[in-house]
Design a protein around this motif. Sequence first.
Motif, PDB file in Angstrom:
ATOM      1  N   ASP A 196       0.833  -1.193   0.000  1.00 31.27           N
ATOM      2  CA  ASP A 196       0.000   0.000   0.000  1.00 31.27           C
ATOM      3  C   ASP A 196       0.874   1.251   0.000  1.00 31.27           C
ATOM      4  OD1 ASP A 196       0.912   0.375   2.567  1.00 31.27           O
ATOM      5  OD2 ASP A 196      -1.065   0.467   3.500  1.00 31.27           O
ATOM      6  N   ASP A 198       1.968   4.876   1.516  1.00 29.08           N
ATOM      7  CA  ASP A 198       1.972   5.606   2.782  1.00 29.08           C
ATOM      8  C   ASP A 198       2.443   7.025   2.521  1.00 29.08           C
ATOM      9  OD1 ASP A 198       1.677   3.201   4.772  1.00 29.08           O
ATOM     10  OD2 ASP A 198       3.196   2.594   3.326  1.00 29.08           O
ATOM     11  N   ASP A 243      -2.553   5.181   2.874  1.00 32.63           N
ATOM     12  CA  ASP A 243      -2.622   5.676   4.249  1.00 32.63           C
ATOM     13  C   ASP A 243      -2.004   7.059   4.327  1.00 32.63           C
ATOM     14  OD1 ASP A 243      -3.580   3.211   5.024  1.00 32.63           O
ATOM     15  OD2 ASP A 243      -1.637   2.472   5.751  1.00 32.63           O
TER      16      ASP A 243
END
Length: 580
Positions: A196, A198, A243
């Motif tokens: 993912d 960040d 995120d």
Amino acid sequence: MDKPGIIRILDEMGTLLELQGANPFKSRAFQNAARAVEGITADLGELISSGELLEVRGVGKSIAVIIKDLHATGTSDEYRELRKSFPDGVVQMLSIPGLGPKKVKAIYEKLKISNLEDLEQAIKEDRIAELDGFGSKTQDNILKGLMALRTRSDKVLYPKARTSADRIFEGLGKERGVIRAEVAGSLRRRKEVVGDIDIVISAKKKDCAPLMEVFVNHADVTSIVAHGETKSSVILQGGINCDLRIVEDKEFAFALNYFTGSKEHNVEMRSRARKVGLSLNEYGFSHLHAEETRGKAKQLVQCKTESDLYKALGLCYIDPELRENLGEIEAAEKNALPKLIEEKDIRGTFHCHTTYSDGANSVQEMASAAQKLGWEYLGIADHSKGAVYAGGLSDARAKEQVKEIDAINEKSKGFRIFKGTECDILPTGDLDWSEKTLALFEYVVVSVHSNFKMTESEMTKRVVKALKHKRTTMLGHPTGRLLLSRDGYPIDMIKVIDAASDYGKMIEINSHPSRLDLDWRLCKYAREKGVTVSINPDAHSATSLSDVSFGVGAARKGWLSAKNVFNTRSSREISEMLRR
Ligand code: DGT
Ligand code: CA
Ligand code: CA
Ligand code: ZN
């Protein structure tokens, strides 16, 4: 949005409509349109702008509008509406192998289950089996599917994550109130596959909430997983998670360092801090022992930048690519980290294909594109005669190509094309070309393209034999892996690197983002054995020459400096090395 993305969304819309209980013709229309788009060979953008998209069988008026929106903006109102009509957990259930829209609809409507955890619980309580048309066998299958989904890797290739991150970062990084902003995580470490994205931002307290609003409302966001004042998590188009953390500026260096990772690097950093009586976390240093805090709480080290942070622990700055806890901290302590290669060190590249075999551009077009990149030379390496699937050249065509290159070289000043070939390694380890044809070339890349199903020792022997051939210059894509889709063939890479070292041969880092082969984890060993690496794009078109940058990323992760890399040399040095 590109074609594969559009196809995926059309399919998803069809499924969502089915889930909604819409007219079956409507959902099938989306699935048909997805297949129709799959079959388009012309440029999609041109079809849209010329209006010819409507003439494609299977694409109706209203879906054509959706395709147009998806293509232009990456999203469409209809899609967002449809997505919104179900909780994310319900959409996730659709990806459980063996669980179609009809069953998901029943589970959602009859049992009010809208996430995977509740689904698992319901299975344990035998409640799924009791639903009409389910039964215990179906329930068992759903549980199996659920477990399979859990263990499936949801990673994406580096460039896909990079593009998604850049799109978010572009706007967000410039928002009012942002003091500093940086992409962290595996993406900053330039991992070949990324779980993912960040992002870390520093801002004043009062600016946090508005910045978070901007983030979760970004056009690329398809759903919001968590939305808080200082941390949020969203899913972006294409299914990748992102995120965001917002911290105060005095915490920025700590947060950036923590969220860059890797986890293993962080663990080492914390244990180093402990040795000097400090505790380190994502917000800063604190005293480890309460009794030491008394009277010196104010003396804690402030770190404006990551360099300050490393310095506070007695280390020199460590480039993000190296932060994998593979000896970088010990080396930083002794100030013995290598100066990593940079993209600007690259002066040309080898292993490029042209229309002579399966490339899309001519020799001249490839050379011009290389010159535009500021390079001094380009190595052409089309396929050998046995590579029929890839338009391998006949001996006669090889001669023609060499002639054409000589003619171009004669005319051009300050740029040089090197005459090469990508020669198949036959199952016996012999080369595909005759000695006579091999002698035409200035360099020879040898690669395995067929008969992958050998034992490790057979494959190793095969490749080692090819390396030993006196005409061999370097080994191409040494394991044949395709990241996230195909494991490499079994091969003992340590023995291969040893052989390259013994015979004075090179190994390429194939820079195609789904190859990145030689793997960066082996680069350090190659360097220790004195094996020079060539960063090659395996370009099949002029535009993919720039894939070299991904190879540079891999080389950096592998601790390589410019001097370890063949194509950082000048044209003259290359000529001399190849002649030898
Ligand atoms: P990915 O997303 O799987 O490709 O890999 P990363 O490294 O980006 O991992 P991610 O997104 O889970 O977390 C980002 C960074 O945050 C990670 O590199 C290190 C730090 N981090 C996350 N969880 C932990 C943890 O439990 N312990 C420590 N020491 N660091 C953590
Ligand atoms: Ca990550
Ligand atoms: Ca993360
Ligand atoms: Zn190849």
